[in-house]
Design an enzyme around this catalytic site. Structure first.
Site, PDB file in Angstrom:
ATOM      1  N   ARG A 147       0.063  25.022 -14.853  1.00 48.71           N
ATOM      2  CA  ARG A 147       1.149  24.029 -14.379  1.00 48.71           C
ATOM      3  C   ARG A 147       0.395  22.839 -13.958  1.00 48.71           C
ATOM      4  O   ARG A 147      -0.600  23.009 -13.301  1.00 48.71           O
ATOM      5  CB  ARG A 147       1.862  24.866 -12.876  1.00 48.71           C
ATOM      6  CG  ARG A 147       2.646  24.007 -12.188  1.00 48.71           C
ATOM      7  CD  ARG A 147       2.783  24.770 -10.815  1.00 48.71           C
ATOM      8  NE  ARG A 147       2.132  24.169  -9.663  1.00 48.71           N
ATOM      9  CZ  ARG A 147       2.257  24.048  -8.317  1.00 48.71           C
ATOM     10  NH1 ARG A 147       3.397  24.915  -8.125  1.00 48.71           N
ATOM     11  NH2 ARG A 147       1.758  23.639  -7.398  1.00 48.71           N
ATOM     12  N   TYR A 159       2.931  16.440  -1.785  1.00 52.95           N
ATOM     13  CA  TYR A 159       2.742  17.973  -1.535  1.00 52.95           C
ATOM     14  C   TYR A 159       2.671  18.610  -3.161  1.00 52.95           C
ATOM     15  O   TYR A 159       3.392  18.098  -3.867  1.00 52.95           O
ATOM     16  CB  TYR A 159       3.956  18.620  -0.885  1.00 52.95           C
ATOM     17  CG  TYR A 159       3.921  20.216  -0.613  1.00 52.95           C
ATOM     18  CD1 TYR A 159       3.301  20.601   0.352  1.00 52.95           C
ATOM     19  CD2 TYR A 159       4.575  21.035  -1.538  1.00 52.95           C
ATOM     20  CE1 TYR A 159       2.956  21.625   0.414  1.00 52.95           C
ATOM     21  CE2 TYR A 159       4.290  22.310  -1.496  1.00 52.95           C
ATOM     22  CZ  TYR A 159       3.539  22.738  -0.200  1.00 52.95           C
ATOM     23  OH  TYR A 159       3.336  24.106  -0.342  1.00 52.95           O
ATOM     24  N   ASP A 210       6.359  22.036 -11.179  1.00 53.18           N
ATOM     25  CA  ASP A 210       6.923  22.263  -9.792  1.00 53.18           C
ATOM     26  C   ASP A 210       7.563  21.151  -9.313  1.00 53.18           C
ATOM     27  O   ASP A 210       6.683  20.261  -8.820  1.00 53.18           O
ATOM     28  CB  ASP A 210       5.950  23.061  -8.858  1.00 53.18           C
ATOM     29  CG  ASP A 210       6.809  23.789  -7.839  1.00 53.18           C
ATOM     30  OD1 ASP A 210       8.106  23.346  -7.709  1.00 53.18           O
ATOM     31  OD2 ASP A 210       6.092  24.694  -7.302  1.00 53.18           O
ATOM     32  N   HIS A 212       9.508  21.259  -6.267  1.00 52.40           N
ATOM     33  CA  HIS A 212       9.431  21.492  -5.000  1.00 52.40           C
ATOM     34  C   HIS A 212      10.673  21.306  -4.360  1.00 52.40           C
ATOM     35  O   HIS A 212      10.526  20.768  -2.940  1.00 52.40           O
ATOM     36  CB  HIS A 212       8.133  20.867  -4.183  1.00 52.40           C
ATOM     37  CG  HIS A 212       6.878  21.828  -4.641  1.00 52.40           C
ATOM     38  ND1 HIS A 212       5.640  20.971  -5.173  1.00 52.40           N
ATOM     39  CD2 HIS A 212       6.590  23.014  -4.016  1.00 52.40           C
ATOM     40  CE1 HIS A 212       4.931  21.951  -5.561  1.00 52.40           C
ATOM     41  NE2 HIS A 212       5.327  23.104  -4.771  1.00 52.40           N
ATOM     42  N   GLU A 236      10.355  24.049 -12.159  1.00 47.90           N
ATOM     43  CA  GLU A 236      10.601  24.895 -10.937  1.00 47.90           C
ATOM     44  C   GLU A 236      11.320  24.123  -9.943  1.00 47.90           C
ATOM     45  O   GLU A 236      10.809  23.170  -9.749  1.00 47.90           O
ATOM     46  CB  GLU A 236       9.162  25.384 -10.584  1.00 47.90           C
ATOM     47  CG  GLU A 236       9.124  26.423  -9.412  1.00 47.90           C
ATOM     48  CD  GLU A 236       7.883  26.803  -8.787  1.00 47.90           C
ATOM     49  OE1 GLU A 236       6.845  26.516  -9.751  1.00 47.90           O
ATOM     50  OE2 GLU A 236       7.820  27.284  -7.676  1.00 47.90           O
ATOM     51  N   GLU A 262      10.992  31.315  -5.150  1.00 51.49           N
ATOM     52  CA  GLU A 262       9.892  31.650  -4.408  1.00 51.49           C
ATOM     53  C   GLU A 262      10.479  31.757  -2.883  1.00 51.49           C
ATOM     54  O   GLU A 262       9.791  32.762  -2.173  1.00 51.49           O
ATOM     55  CB  GLU A 262       8.617  30.668  -4.593  1.00 51.49           C
ATOM     56  CG  GLU A 262       8.993  29.362  -4.118  1.00 51.49           C
ATOM     57  CD  GLU A 262       7.786  28.381  -3.982  1.00 51.49           C
ATOM     58  OE1 GLU A 262       7.136  28.549  -5.296  1.00 51.49           O
ATOM     59  OE2 GLU A 262       7.573  27.471  -3.298  1.00 51.49           O
ATOM     60  N   ARG A 283      11.988  33.864  -9.522  1.00 49.05           N
ATOM     61  CA  ARG A 283      10.422  33.630  -8.902  1.00 49.05           C
ATOM     62  C   ARG A 283      10.581  34.362  -7.581  1.00 49.05           C
ATOM     63  O   ARG A 283       9.351  34.382  -7.049  1.00 49.05           O
ATOM     64  CB  ARG A 283      10.223  32.191  -8.729  1.00 49.05           C
ATOM     65  CG  ARG A 283       9.932  31.452 -10.139  1.00 49.05           C
ATOM     66  CD  ARG A 283       9.194  30.073  -9.722  1.00 49.05           C
ATOM     67  NE  ARG A 283       8.313  30.161  -8.814  1.00 49.05           N
ATOM     68  CZ  ARG A 283       7.043  30.488  -8.805  1.00 49.05           C
ATOM     69  NH1 ARG A 283       6.508  31.026  -9.710  1.00 49.05           N
ATOM     70  NH2 ARG A 283       6.139  30.184  -7.686  1.00 49.05           N
ATOM     71  N   GLU A 339       2.502  33.765 -11.695  1.00 44.33           N
ATOM     72  CA  GLU A 339       1.782  32.712 -11.092  1.00 44.33           C
ATOM     73  C   GLU A 339       0.479  33.143 -10.651  1.00 44.33           C
ATOM     74  O   GLU A 339       0.430  34.511  -9.970  1.00 44.33           O
ATOM     75  CB  GLU A 339       2.457  31.934  -9.947  1.00 44.33           C
ATOM     76  CG  GLU A 339       1.801  30.889  -9.267  1.00 44.33           C
ATOM     77  CD  GLU A 339       2.535  29.866  -8.153  1.00 44.33           C
ATOM     78  OE1 GLU A 339       3.450  30.688  -7.955  1.00 44.33           O
ATOM     79  OE2 GLU A 339       1.858  29.002  -7.967  1.00 44.33           O
ATOM     80  N   TRP A 402      10.113  19.363   1.015  1.00 42.50           N
ATOM     81  CA  TRP A 402       8.744  18.980   0.230  1.00 42.50           C
ATOM     82  C   TRP A 402       9.120  19.761  -1.285  1.00 42.50           C
ATOM     83  O   TRP A 402       8.143  19.616  -2.119  1.00 42.50           O
ATOM     84  CB  TRP A 402       7.631  19.540   0.765  1.00 42.50           C
ATOM     85  CG  TRP A 402       7.629  20.784   1.600  1.00 42.50           C
ATOM     86  CD1 TRP A 402       7.783  21.120   2.867  1.00 42.50           C
ATOM     87  CD2 TRP A 402       7.326  21.847   0.999  1.00 42.50           C
ATOM     88  NE1 TRP A 402       7.655  22.377   3.123  1.00 42.50           N
ATOM     89  CE2 TRP A 402       7.638  23.059   2.018  1.00 42.50           C
ATOM     90  CE3 TRP A 402       7.160  22.683  -0.201  1.00 42.50           C
ATOM     91  CZ2 TRP A 402       7.501  24.334   1.757  1.00 42.50           C
ATOM     92  CZ3 TRP A 402       7.223  23.953  -0.465  1.00 42.50           C
ATOM     93  CH2 TRP A 402       7.256  24.796   0.525  1.00 42.50           C
TER      94      TRP A 402
END
Ligand code: CS2
Ligand code: MG
Length: 402
Positions: A147, A159, A210, A212, A236, A262, A283, A339, A402
């Site tokens: 990643r 972030y 990612d 976020h 992601e 996630e 995820r 991950e 974030w």
């Protein structure tokens, strides 16, 4: 196999972890991760004050029934605190079952579907150049998938961009770190980063990114489209995922594969994303999505729709969760990737474990149950310290995801 004791162990070997330990009348113990980054003590109270009194005297072999007893019996369903607490119990019961039967967890789940678990590491850099170097470093360590996250010029502490070489820690002690965000600059930079990565590294490395949750669906669609020439393994969390329908717009505009979940804690958070094939990877992970019992149901639904798993595995998920995830990954048919952010050495010492990394793959090992333990006297040397995830604001001060 009656449960005779259960306790919650809170420790902070570099960062906070919450661990549930359940003991049966035969003297065997099982472990479950109960860490909810930045809100740890809410789960501690949920377990100590409400769940542990219900566990004493129950048959530890009744894993499925215990899951429903805690989920339906509470009346108040779902949510990260509830589901993390249930996950910890569920995971500890699977660990106990494996230990009692002297078999590694993946064998109980149906055996290995593959030889090893493909993992991805986190490469971070303040600039495009240093991010390319960080990806190279991971490839040299044997990783097949990396990643890549890059700092944004003029935006300090964006972030998700680590400040350490091999790991990054999102939580800050005492009070939240204030970070800033500028979508326009990010949308300009991200395709340039991946153009450079492909140019320098060629077509083979699997590259992930990612976002976020920080983009609107339209911005996410634009990002996905701009990244298409660089063939990402996945993009992601392109947008906030509370509204699953939002992904229709993104999906309509880009063929960049999408990974989400996630922060989800039940199948109800993602069933539409899966059934409408709006994502490619789900995820959800053991600790935040109700344990192995519930995660298997999410994966089974996803299998019907050719959605693969890609479980969260940041360092705020303890080695107990990592071990559980690896057993799950080795077994589940529609596995995609796992991950893997390396834990600090002090964390690894508190949680001795049998899992290992080699040449881009991980292996859960063949110890009975999860194959992970906790050194309680060492854990006691690292007392809990309150910590928060950063907050993120746009350059004009408005709160942002974030
Ligand atoms: C991240 C995490 O690993 C990831 O994909 O999104 O670092 C996440 O921010 C933390 O686990 C939050 O606790
Ligand atoms: Mg993420």
């Amino acid at each position: 196999m009656k449960i005779v004791d259960a306790k919650v162990i809170v420790c902070s070997p570099g960062r906070n972890f919450v661990t549930l330990k359940i003991v049966t009348e035969d003297g065997i113990h099982g472990l479950g991760d109960a860490t909810l980054n930045g809100r740890e003590l809410a789960v501690v109270s949920y377990l100590n004050d409400h769940v542990i009194p219900l566990l004493i005297g129950r048959d530890a072999r009744r894993i499925e029934d215990t899951w429903h007893y805690l989920y339906k019996g509470a009346y108040w369903r779902r949510g990260p605190v509830t589901m993390t607490a249930i996950a910890a119990v569920d995971c500890a019961l699977w660990d106990l079952r494996g230990k009692a039967l002297q078999t590694p967890l993946y064998q109980l789940l149906g055996g290995a579907s593959r030889d090893g678990v493909l993992v991805y590491g986190h490469a971070n850099g303040e600039t495009i150049e240093s991010t390319v170097e960080a990806v190279r470093h991971y490839l040299a360590l044997g990783y097949k998938a990396v990643r890549a996250q890059c700092g944004i010029p003029g935006i300090p502490n964006a972030y998700g961009v680590g400040r350490g070489a091999m790991s990054y820690e999102p939580a800050e002690k005492v009070e939240p770190l204030n970070t800033q965000w500028d979508t326009a600059r990010y949308l300009d930079l991200a395709p340039r980063l991946f153009e450079r990565l492909r140019h320098e590294l060629g077509p083979d490395p699997l590259l992930l990114h990612d976002a976020h949750h920080r983009l609107t669906p339209l911005e996410a669609a634009r990002l996905g489209r701009s990244l298409e020439p660089y063939h990402l393994f996945w993009l992601e969390d392109p947008t906030e995922a509370e509204v699953q329908e939002a992904f229709r717009l993104i999906r309509h505009h880009t063929t960049t594969p999408l990974a989400v979940g996630e922060v989800f804690n039940t199948i109800y958070d993602c069933h539409r994303l899966i059934e409408e094939q709006l994502i490619d990877y789900i995820r959800t992970t053991v600790v935040h999505a109700g344990g192995i019992t519930h995660l298997r149901k999410i994966a089974a639904l996803a299998e019907l729709y050719q959605v693969k798993t890609g479980s969260h595995g940041a360092t705020d998920l303890s080695p107990v969760c990592m071990a559980a995830a690896l057993h799950f990954d080795l077994n589940v048919h529609n596995f995609g990737i796992q991950e893997y952010m390396r834990h600090s050495e002090e964390t690894d010492r508190v949680f001795p474990h049998g899992y290992s990394f080699q040449d881009g793959f991980m292996y859960p090992g063949d110890a009975p149950g999860l194959g992970v333990d906790i050194d309680e006297s060492l854990a006691a040397q690292y007392p809990y310290e309150r910590a928060y995830l950063p907050v993120n604001r746009q350059t004009d001060g408005t709160m942002h995801s974030w």
